[in-house]
Design a protein around this motif. Structure first.
Motif, PDB file in Angstrom:
ATOM      1  N   THR A 176       0.825  -1.204   0.000  1.00 29.77           N
ATOM      2  CA  THR A 176       0.000   0.000   0.000  1.00 29.77           C
ATOM      3  C   THR A 176       0.860   1.255   0.000  1.00 29.77           C
ATOM      4  O   THR A 176       0.428   2.299  -0.449  1.00 29.77           O
ATOM      5  CB  THR A 176      -0.950   0.020   1.210  1.00 29.77           C
ATOM      6  N   TRP A 177       2.100   1.162   0.511  1.00 33.82           N
ATOM      7  CA  TRP A 177       3.037   2.269   0.431  1.00 33.82           C
ATOM      8  C   TRP A 177       4.448   1.698   0.334  1.00 33.82           C
ATOM      9  O   TRP A 177       4.730   0.602   0.787  1.00 33.82           O
ATOM     10  CB  TRP A 177       2.913   3.213   1.619  1.00 33.82           C
ATOM     11  N   LEU A 178       5.324   2.452  -0.295  1.00 34.83           N
ATOM     12  CA  LEU A 178       6.713   2.029  -0.445  1.00 34.83           C
ATOM     13  C   LEU A 178       7.564   2.709   0.624  1.00 34.83           C
ATOM     14  O   LEU A 178       7.381   3.883   0.914  1.00 34.83           O
ATOM     15  CB  LEU A 178       7.243   2.398  -1.823  1.00 34.83           C
ATOM     16  N   THR A 179       8.461   1.958   1.184  1.00 35.71           N
ATOM     17  CA  THR A 179       9.416   2.522   2.128  1.00 35.71           C
ATOM     18  C   THR A 179      10.769   2.581   1.437  1.00 35.71           C
ATOM     19  O   THR A 179      10.926   2.108   0.316  1.00 35.71           O
ATOM     20  CB  THR A 179       9.518   1.646   3.392  1.00 35.71           C
ATOM     21  N   ARG A 180      11.741   3.104   2.123  1.00 35.03           N
ATOM     22  CA  ARG A 180      13.073   3.192   1.510  1.00 35.03           C
ATOM     23  C   ARG A 180      13.719   1.822   1.369  1.00 35.03           C
ATOM     24  O   ARG A 180      14.715   1.664   0.680  1.00 35.03           O
ATOM     25  CB  ARG A 180      13.976   4.130   2.295  1.00 35.03           C
ATOM     26  N   HIS A 181      13.147   0.812   2.027  1.00 33.86           N
ATOM     27  CA  HIS A 181      13.706  -0.536   1.960  1.00 33.86           C
ATOM     28  C   HIS A 181      13.104  -1.369   0.832  1.00 33.86           C
ATOM     29  O   HIS A 181      13.601  -2.451   0.548  1.00 33.86           O
ATOM     30  CB  HIS A 181      13.499  -1.269   3.287  1.00 33.86           C
ATOM     31  N   LEU A 182      12.028  -0.893   0.212  1.00 35.56           N
ATOM     32  CA  LEU A 182      11.363  -1.650  -0.846  1.00 35.56           C
ATOM     33  C   LEU A 182      11.676  -1.051  -2.215  1.00 35.56           C
ATOM     34  O   LEU A 182      11.769   0.159  -2.357  1.00 35.56           O
ATOM     35  CB  LEU A 182       9.852  -1.661  -0.639  1.00 35.56           C
ATOM     36  N   PHE A 221       6.234  -6.703  -3.461  1.00 34.08           N
ATOM     37  CA  PHE A 221       4.898  -7.226  -3.162  1.00 34.08           C
ATOM     38  C   PHE A 221       4.643  -7.139  -1.663  1.00 34.08           C
ATOM     39  O   PHE A 221       5.573  -7.162  -0.858  1.00 34.08           O
ATOM     40  CB  PHE A 221       4.774  -8.692  -3.600  1.00 34.08           C
ATOM     41  N   ARG A 222       3.380  -7.061  -1.302  1.00 32.08           N
ATOM     42  CA  ARG A 222       2.988  -7.046   0.108  1.00 32.08           C
ATOM     43  C   ARG A 222       3.219  -8.430   0.677  1.00 32.08           C
ATOM     44  O   ARG A 222       2.855  -9.437   0.081  1.00 32.08           O
ATOM     45  CB  ARG A 222       1.506  -6.668   0.239  1.00 32.08           C
ATOM     46  N   GLN A 223       3.850  -8.487   1.868  1.00 35.72           N
ATOM     47  CA  GLN A 223       4.081  -9.779   2.500  1.00 35.72           C
ATOM     48  C   GLN A 223       2.751 -10.377   2.946  1.00 35.72           C
ATOM     49  O   GLN A 223       1.865  -9.677   3.426  1.00 35.72           O
ATOM     50  CB  GLN A 223       5.012  -9.645   3.691  1.00 35.72           C
ATOM     51  N   ILE A 224       2.627 -11.667   2.775  1.00 33.60           N
ATOM     52  CA  ILE A 224       1.394 -12.375   3.127  1.00 33.60           C
ATOM     53  C   ILE A 224       1.483 -12.770   4.601  1.00 33.60           C
ATOM     54  O   ILE A 224       2.421 -13.463   5.003  1.00 33.60           O
ATOM     55  CB  ILE A 224       1.229 -13.635   2.250  1.00 33.60           C
ATOM     56  N   ASN A 249      11.460  -9.301  -2.291  1.00 32.76           N
ATOM     57  CA  ASN A 249      11.516  -7.954  -1.726  1.00 32.76           C
ATOM     58  C   ASN A 249      12.899  -7.609  -1.183  1.00 32.76           C
ATOM     59  O   ASN A 249      13.229  -6.435  -1.054  1.00 32.76           O
ATOM     60  CB  ASN A 249      10.467  -7.789  -0.624  1.00 32.76           C
ATOM     61  N   SER A 250      13.706  -8.612  -0.865  1.00 32.12           N
ATOM     62  CA  SER A 250      15.033  -8.338  -0.331  1.00 32.12           C
ATOM     63  C   SER A 250      16.065  -8.073  -1.427  1.00 32.12           C
ATOM     64  O   SER A 250      17.183  -7.661  -1.131  1.00 32.12           O
ATOM     65  CB  SER A 250      15.492  -9.497   0.552  1.00 32.12           C
ATOM     66  N   LEU A 251      15.709  -8.295  -2.679  1.00 33.24           N
ATOM     67  CA  LEU A 251      16.644  -8.028  -3.780  1.00 33.24           C
ATOM     68  C   LEU A 251      16.838  -6.526  -3.964  1.00 33.24           C
ATOM     69  O   LEU A 251      15.897  -5.746  -3.802  1.00 33.24           O
ATOM     70  CB  LEU A 251      16.117  -8.620  -5.086  1.00 33.24           C
TER      71      LEU A 251
END
Length: 69
Positions: A9-15, A20-23, A43-45
């Motif tokens: 729903t929002w991007l942080t500096r880590h994404l 994708f949203r974590q399930i 998401n960690s790439l």
């Protein structure tokens, strides 16, 4: 893609922009299943690898990563 795999729903500096949203999973058993585990890895790439213009460049970028946890 299954309907529960959605962008955040929002991007942080880590994404990165293709994250994708974590399930949410109620147990460790489900946490290690295909989609939740893959989303965490994806998401960690780094953004420069995810946004590689070709599949070959993506593969080279992933191969250069430190895979030790």
């Amino acid at each position: 893609m299954p309907p529960y795999v959605t962008p955040p729903t929002w991007l942080t500096r880590h994404l990165h922009p293709l994250a994708f949203r974590q399930i949410p999973t109620p147990s460790n058993y489900l946490k290690c299943s295909l989609y939740p585990a893959t989303i965490i890895l994806w998401n960690s790439l780094p953004a420069n690898i995810v946004q590689a213009p070709t599949l070959n460049q993506f593969r080279q970028g992933v191969a250069k990563l430190d895979h030790s946890f």
